[in-house]
Design an enzyme around this catalytic site. Structure first.
Site, PDB file in Angstrom:
ATOM      1  CE1 TYR A 177      -3.801   2.559  -0.154  1.00 18.69           C
ATOM      2  CE2 TYR A 177      -2.004   3.590   1.969  1.00 18.69           C
ATOM      3  CZ  TYR A 177      -3.632   3.571   1.273  1.00 18.69           C
ATOM      4  OH  TYR A 177      -4.692   4.814   0.901  1.00 18.69           O
ATOM      5  CG  HIS A 226      -4.000  -0.150   3.837  1.00 17.68           C
ATOM      6  ND1 HIS A 226      -5.031   0.392   2.381  1.00 17.68           N
ATOM      7  CD2 HIS A 226      -4.059   1.544   3.950  1.00 17.68           C
ATOM      8  CE1 HIS A 226      -5.278   0.701   3.156  1.00 17.68           C
ATOM      9  NE2 HIS A 226      -4.879   2.357   3.761  1.00 17.68           N
TER      10      HIS A 226
END
Length: 420
Positions: A177, A226
């Site tokens: 991410y 994340h």
């Protein structure tokens, strides 16, 4: 929306004859990211307020909620009754909470605070008690396809004055991410573009080992998981990163497992930051109260706006937790202004996520704040100090977010969906 006849009368006498005349949600995408801003116009000529209601992935739902449901509750009411109007917006639907509801209410809440500041001739931070610091220190995002690329970005940010940098590096699949997507390392797997938690746990420490070798020692390093690990994996990652002295490790667990955060935090040698996925004040309070976080990261429009975030900051102070409000590119300039108003007035302040807006955003929202040498300073103008150019906003129409399609492609090598 068009002016709406008053449906609900003012419930008690007020000293002013100023009333809310019009409520509408404006959607614009000057940087390609849909931003939702509520504009509340009053009967006093030229007096209006702006509030952030940005839920990028579901912006049409928020706009409909504001224009078709909340506007009729507010028109004709006195804009100074912020608490009563916000409670009315929250209670009127019976079923409460959730990101659509809270972002819509946030737009109302922040716009009313903007109006209050303009009527008083004061910036919002003075209405909150005034400054206890001059500006908010920010962190910025560096994310590359390789460790070298990530660190080159980080060095450029440090040269521009930032003292805190979040580091992300690409991994196979969509799991890296905040960094470009890499082609797969699993050509024989059922899902070739899959993301492996085990590989992520092996490669992430290498990023921070290299960072400590190449970046100045006084630069603070951050990382965002994340929400993709199990509690045990989160502890393993935190312990593997201990030598690199992270400022914080973000979102190690999905919201479904937040009840396990206290044990993860107790076993983690690095500070834990969680909260951008809170969709109610209650969720955020539990994170702070129950010992699950060192930094609370709520997206303040996602919990209902400035008013609840102000109370959350007070709770964080009492519990020894610091704030690190969520503020990437899908926070409007109004949301960024609300964040920094809290930052400079709260003793619980820890760090502020930073974002550099493109010039088109400054065109649509004159007065948008700029980060200088890593510092974010609030405007001294009344209210938020930010206006909106409606003609410019219309020149940047929003499309549906691409997040849905992207999220559908974040999968493990066996094909199972992973948290995006």
């Amino acid at each position: 929306m068009a002016e709406t006849p008053a449906t609900f009368s003012q419930p008690w006498p007020v000293r002013s004859d100023v009333r809310i005349r019009k409520v509408e949600a404006i959607v614009t995408a000057p940087d390609g990211i849909p931003l939702v801003v509520v504009r509340i116009e009053t009967t006093e000529p030229g007096l209006y307020g702006l509030g952030c209601a940005t839920f990028t992935q579901r912006w049409r739902a928020v706009k409909t909620f504001v224009d078709d449901h909340l506007a009729r509750l507010l028109v004709g009411r006195y804009p100074g009754d912020i608490g009563d109007l916000v409670r009315l917006a929250a209670f009127s639907g019976y079923w409460r909470g959730g990101p659509v509801t809270n972002n819509a209410i946030s737009g109302i809440d922040m716009a009313l605070w903007d109006i209050a500041g303009k009527r008083a001739g004061m910036p919002v931070y003075e209405l909150l008690g005034g400054k206890i610091r001059a500006a908010a220190d920010t962190y910025i995002h560096a994310g590359g396809i390789s460790i070298e690329d990530t660190l080159d970005q980080a060095k450029a940010f440090v040269a521009r004055g930032w003292r805190h940098v979040r580091l992300q590096v690409s991994t196979p699949g969509g799991g890296g991410y905040g960094a470009p997507r890499l082609s797969t390392e699993y050509p024989d797997a059922p899902y070739r573009n899959g993301w492996s938690a085990r590989d992520y746990l092996r490669t992430t420490p290498a990023l921070f080992a290299a960072a400590r070798q190449s970046l100045p020692d006084n630069v603070e390093l951050l990382h965002d998981v994340h929400s993709r690990l199990t509690p045990k994996e989160a502890v393993l990652l935190a312990r593997s990163l201990e030598p690199y002295r992270l400022f914080f490790l973000e979102d190690v667990l999905a919201p479904e497992h937040w009840d396990r955060l206290p044990e993860v935090r107790a076993a983690s040698p690095v500070p834990i930051a969680v909260g951008e996925l809170t969709t109610s004040m209650t969720d955020a309070v539990r994170l702070v109260r129950d010992g699950g976080v060192d930094f609370i990261r709520s997206h303040i429009s996602g919990i209902g706006g400035l008013s609840p975030a102000r109370r959350l900051a007070d709770l964080a102070e009492l519990c020894g937790v610091r704030t690190a409000w969520h503020a990437p590119g899908d926070t409007s300039p109004i949301g960024a202004a609300a964040n920094v108003a809290l930052d400079v007035t709260s003793t619980a302040f820890g760090i502020q996520e930073g974002h550099v807006y493109g010039e088109a955003v400054h065109e649509v929202f004159p007065g948008t704040l700029r980060i200088v040498d890593g510092w974010l300073t609030p405007s001294d103008k009344p209210g938020w100090g930010i206006s909106v150019d409606l003609e410019a906003a219309a020149a940047y129409p929003a499309e549906l977010s691409g997040h849905d399609a992207w999220a559908a492609g974040v999968r493990r090598p066996d094909g199972a969906l992973e948290a995006p």
